[in-house]
Design an enzyme around this catalytic site. Structure first.
Site, PDB file in Angstrom:
ATOM      1  N   SER A  45       0.844  -1.199   0.000  1.00 11.58           N
ATOM      2  CA  SER A  45       0.000   0.000   0.000  1.00 11.58           C
ATOM      3  C   SER A  45       0.880   1.250   0.000  1.00 11.58           C
ATOM      4  O   SER A  45       1.926   1.286   0.649  1.00 11.58           O
ATOM      5  CB  SER A  45      -0.883  -0.002   1.252  1.00 11.58           C
ATOM      6  N   TYR A  48      -2.400   5.550  -4.679  1.00  8.81           N
ATOM      7  CA  TYR A  48      -3.481   6.531  -4.668  1.00  8.81           C
ATOM      8  C   TYR A  48      -2.918   7.734  -5.394  1.00  8.81           C
ATOM      9  O   TYR A  48      -1.919   8.308  -4.933  1.00  8.81           O
ATOM     10  CB  TYR A  48      -3.852   6.919  -3.237  1.00  8.81           C
ATOM     11  N   THR A  86      -5.485   2.528  -7.511  1.00  5.44           N
ATOM     12  CA  THR A  86      -6.784   2.262  -6.874  1.00  5.44           C
ATOM     13  C   THR A  86      -7.802   3.258  -7.420  1.00  5.44           C
ATOM     14  O   THR A  86      -7.610   4.470  -7.322  1.00  5.44           O
ATOM     15  CB  THR A  86      -6.642   2.365  -5.346  1.00  5.44           C
ATOM     16  N   LYS A  92      -7.066  -1.027 -10.076  1.00  4.95           N
ATOM     17  CA  LYS A  92      -7.596  -1.883  -9.004  1.00  4.95           C
ATOM     18  C   LYS A  92      -8.900  -1.265  -8.504  1.00  4.95           C
ATOM     19  O   LYS A  92      -8.891  -0.130  -8.012  1.00  4.95           O
ATOM     20  CB  LYS A  92      -6.579  -1.960  -7.863  1.00  4.95           C
ATOM     21  N   HIS A 117     -12.498  -3.081  -2.829  1.00  4.44           N
ATOM     22  CA  HIS A 117     -11.727  -2.619  -1.671  1.00  4.44           C
ATOM     23  C   HIS A 117     -12.075  -3.436  -0.418  1.00  4.44           C
ATOM     24  O   HIS A 117     -12.103  -2.917   0.692  1.00  4.44           O
ATOM     25  CB  HIS A 117     -12.012  -1.128  -1.434  1.00  4.44           C
TER      26      HIS A 117
HETATM   27  C1  LIG Z   1      -7.156  -2.858   6.635  1.00  4.53           C
HETATM   28  C2  LIG Z   1      -7.204  -2.748   5.145  1.00  4.53           C
HETATM   29  C3  LIG Z   1      -6.449  -1.767   4.516  1.00  4.53           C
HETATM   30  C4  LIG Z   1      -6.487  -1.644   3.142  1.00  4.53           C
HETATM   31  N1  LIG Z   1      -5.704  -0.703   2.548  1.00  4.53           N
HETATM   32  C5  LIG Z   1      -5.738  -0.569   1.204  1.00  4.53           C
HETATM   33  C6  LIG Z   1      -4.928   0.403   0.564  1.00  4.53           C
HETATM   34  O1  LIG Z   1      -4.170   1.117   1.189  1.00  4.53           O
HETATM   35  N2  LIG Z   1      -5.045   0.502  -0.785  1.00  4.53           N
HETATM   36  C7  LIG Z   1      -5.887  -0.289  -1.519  1.00  4.53           C
HETATM   37  O2  LIG Z   1      -5.974  -0.151  -2.739  1.00  4.53           O
HETATM   38  N3  LIG Z   1      -6.624  -1.242  -0.926  1.00  4.53           N
HETATM   39  C8  LIG Z   1      -6.571  -1.398   0.397  1.00  4.53           C
HETATM   40  N4  LIG Z   1      -7.322  -2.371   0.988  1.00  4.53           N
HETATM   41  C9  LIG Z   1      -8.115  -3.291   0.154  1.00  4.53           C
HETATM   42  C10 LIG Z   1      -7.301  -4.541  -0.221  1.00  4.53           C
HETATM   43  O3  LIG Z   1      -6.280  -4.224  -1.121  1.00  4.53           O
HETATM   44  C11 LIG Z   1      -8.183  -5.609  -0.872  1.00  4.53           C
HETATM   45  O4  LIG Z   1      -8.869  -5.030  -1.942  1.00  4.53           O
HETATM   46  C12 LIG Z   1      -9.163  -6.246   0.099  1.00  4.53           C
HETATM   47  O5  LIG Z   1      -8.614  -6.363   1.379  1.00  4.53           O
HETATM   48  C13 LIG Z   1      -9.572  -7.625  -0.392  1.00  4.53           C
HETATM   49  O6  LIG Z   1     -10.561  -8.148   0.431  1.00  4.53           O
HETATM   50  P1  LIG Z   1     -10.285  -9.216   1.603  1.00  4.53           P
HETATM   51  O7  LIG Z   1      -9.746  -8.436   2.743  1.00  4.53           O
HETATM   52  O8  LIG Z   1     -11.637  -9.771   1.860  1.00  4.53           O
HETATM   53  O9  LIG Z   1      -9.301 -10.224   1.074  1.00  4.53           O
HETATM   54  C14 LIG Z   1      -7.306  -2.519   2.365  1.00  4.53           C
HETATM   55  C15 LIG Z   1      -8.037  -3.509   3.007  1.00  4.53           C
HETATM   56  C16 LIG Z   1      -7.991  -3.634   4.379  1.00  4.53           C
HETATM   57  C17 LIG Z   1      -8.780  -4.729   5.032  1.00  4.53           C
END
Ligand SMILES: Cc1cc2nc3c(=O)[nH]c(=O)nc-3n(C[C@H](O)[C@H](O)[C@H](O)COP(=O)(O)O)c2cc1C
Length: 495
Positions: free
Chosen positions: A130, A154, A180, A359, A383
């Protein structure tokens, strides 16, 4: 794996007590990992990691969508040689999934993203980092050695910050940037708001500690001290800044964590306020002739006061970009992104060295646009249900994206993957690759690097077993012939 130990299973299925087992007997499934991590995280971290937007419908449907499908296994095929590897970003990945980018991993464990990178390297699994990581992208690249990484991006309204980050990622050897695209505004995460989520003072958003309005000043509080607020286009800048305290001392949870992870989460524990007072007074007492408070002292204090981050806002005439040190809640959302402007800009900035992926695509229309604008790949994602609640589960969105893309670029998917058989199902529905988010964070909270390795191993083993029991020996054989759908009444139909 069990056959290697030549252990004769007991009636309960466990090897005899005197035989070593390759398993962590406390944790044989991702569900058990989630429960173990739950106990080890403080409330703020747990809520931040686990919650979805609003009522959490999309979060739970991401998971339950997988149970709408069943596998049609084929038998009497020689499955003695199973190859689970796939090529992704020019690398042979040991299994068709990677670690999804998730922000602020040092909340789960003091080694944070470095532990994840080392675990990914040891398992041969690609890691997504991230932008809002608590370790720098250079340190993560170093910990990964030759194992490939991709950087989630981002794209900020102030492109200068993004330009720096992209150039650094290129220099550090990142294979791709995943832009994203599902965050034009931040989703409403009620627990984050209620907890007044804030990164503890000893942590920082490492990639941006020297960036933001305070550039050049030795003060990165703002990068770390981001308080949750719903980012909206407000007509009043001060209303947006008023909720963004950068003084963690006054935070309701005061940066305290209650983890029992094997390494302490807090590398430099916040000083007990009573002790601090005691220290201050003893220092004061040590000087028999204390100087009276002078104007100079007051001036110095004013100068070092951290600047506040302010989310972008609309003043009725035009939109003002976010200002101040870069924090997740002020800078991540960017309502100005567009296919026409953002993708060509990013492609030219990334150059030939890094692929550009999007994404957060969830419809055939956007998938067609993504291909039209020349992206190198698409991640079907919502997300992890943290943005638009009520959006389609990613597994349900996947088939229309796959059909629209018509194999012109690779299609990946994330969201709700909790079993190796989920990876199998996603691939059968046309995904080339999957990404796993929360389970990795649970592994990290459970046991740092070992916990992430455990998480990856569970999913890898389950996927291999699923392939073998479905009668498949290579990933490319997995197709919709191996799936059927279960309707609401429980009737089954072939795809
Ligand atoms: C705590 C947390 C932080 C996340 N931070 C980001 C991020 O900084 N950038 C991003 O594109 N997606 C972020 N995501 C989304 C993840 O990349 C991903 O799309 C998602 O966790 C997939 O679902 P799952 O947790 O059910 O596997 C985050 C998800 C979680 C749970």
């Amino acid at each position: 794996m069990a056959s290697k130990t030549k252990a004769e299973p007991t009636a309960s299925g466990s090897p005899p007590a005197n035989q070593a087992t390759p398993h962590d007997l406390n944790c044989l499934t991702i569900a058990e990992l989630e429960a173990l991590a739950y106990e080890r995280m403080d409330k703020q971290t747990r809520d931040y990691y686990n919650e979805g937007a609003d009522a959490g419908t999309t979060l739970s449907e991401n998971i339950s969508a997988y149970s709408k499908y069943r596998i049609r296994p084929r038998v009497l095929r020689d499955i003695s040689q199973i190859d689970t590897t796939v090529d992704v970003f020019g690398h042979k990945n040991s299994s068709p999934f990677g670690v999804a980018p998730t922000a602020m991993q040092k909340l789960a464990h003091s080694d944070g993203e470095l532990a994840t990178a080392r675990a990914c390297k040891s398992k041969g699994i690609v890691m997504g980092l991230s932008s809002f990581s608590t370790s720098t992208l250079e340190d993560v690249a170093e910990a990964s050695e030759a194992n490939p990484n991709v950087l989630q991006l981002y794209l900020f309204e102030d492109r200068a910050h993004s330009t720096k980050l992209i150039d650094r990622a290129k220099k550090a050897g990142y294979k791709a940037v995943l832009l994203t695209v599902d965050t034009p505004m931040l989703g409403r995460r009620n627990l984050e708001i209620r907890n007044q989520f804030k990164l503890p003072a000893h942590l920082s958003i490492a990639n941006f500690v020297d960036q933001g309005e305070d550039e050049g000043e030795d003060d990165n509080d703002g990068a770390s001290g981001s308080t949750a607020s719903t980012q909206t286009t407000t007509t009043n800048a001060s209303s947006s800044s008023s909720s963004l305290s950068t003084d963690n001392t006054d935070s309701p949870n005061n940066g305290t964590t209650t983890t029992t992870a094997d390494k302490p989460l807090r590398s430099t524990p916040r000083q007990n306020p009573h002790k601090r007072r005691a220290n201050t007074s003893s220092k004061r007492n040590s000087n028999p002739n204390p100087k009276p408070k002078t104007k100079t002292k007051t001036k110095t204090k004013t100068k070092t006061k951290p600047k506040q981050s302010v989310a972008g806002y609309h003043d009725g005439h035009k939109r003002h970009p976010p200002t101040g040190p870069i924090t997740f809640h002020t800078h991540a959302a960017n309502p100005t992104l567009s296919w026409e402007e953002s993708i060509p800009w990013l492609k030219s900035r990334a150059g030939p060295e890094m692929q550009v992926w999007v994404k957060g695509v969830a419809t055939a229309e956007d998938a067609t646009l993504a291909v039209h604008h020349g992206v190198d790949g698409i991640v079907v994602s919502n997300h992890g249900g943290r943005q638009l609640n009520g959006a389609l589960a990613t597994l349900d969105a996947l088939p229309e994206v796959v059909a629209a893309v018509n194999r012109e670029v690779p299609v990946h998917v994330d969201g709700g993957i909790r079993h190796g058989s989920d990876v199998f199902k996603a691939l059968a529905l046309g995904a080339d690759f999957c990404w796993v988010g929360r389970p990795v964070l649970w592994g990290l909270a459970y046991k740092g690097r070992d916990g992430v390795e455990l998480c990856l191993r569970l999913l890898m083993d389950e996927f291999r077993l699923c392939m073998g029991l479905a009668g498949v020996t290579s990933v490319k054989e997995i197709s919709k012939e191996y799936l059927c759908r279960v309707d609401r009444d429980g009737f089954v139909s072939k795809l």
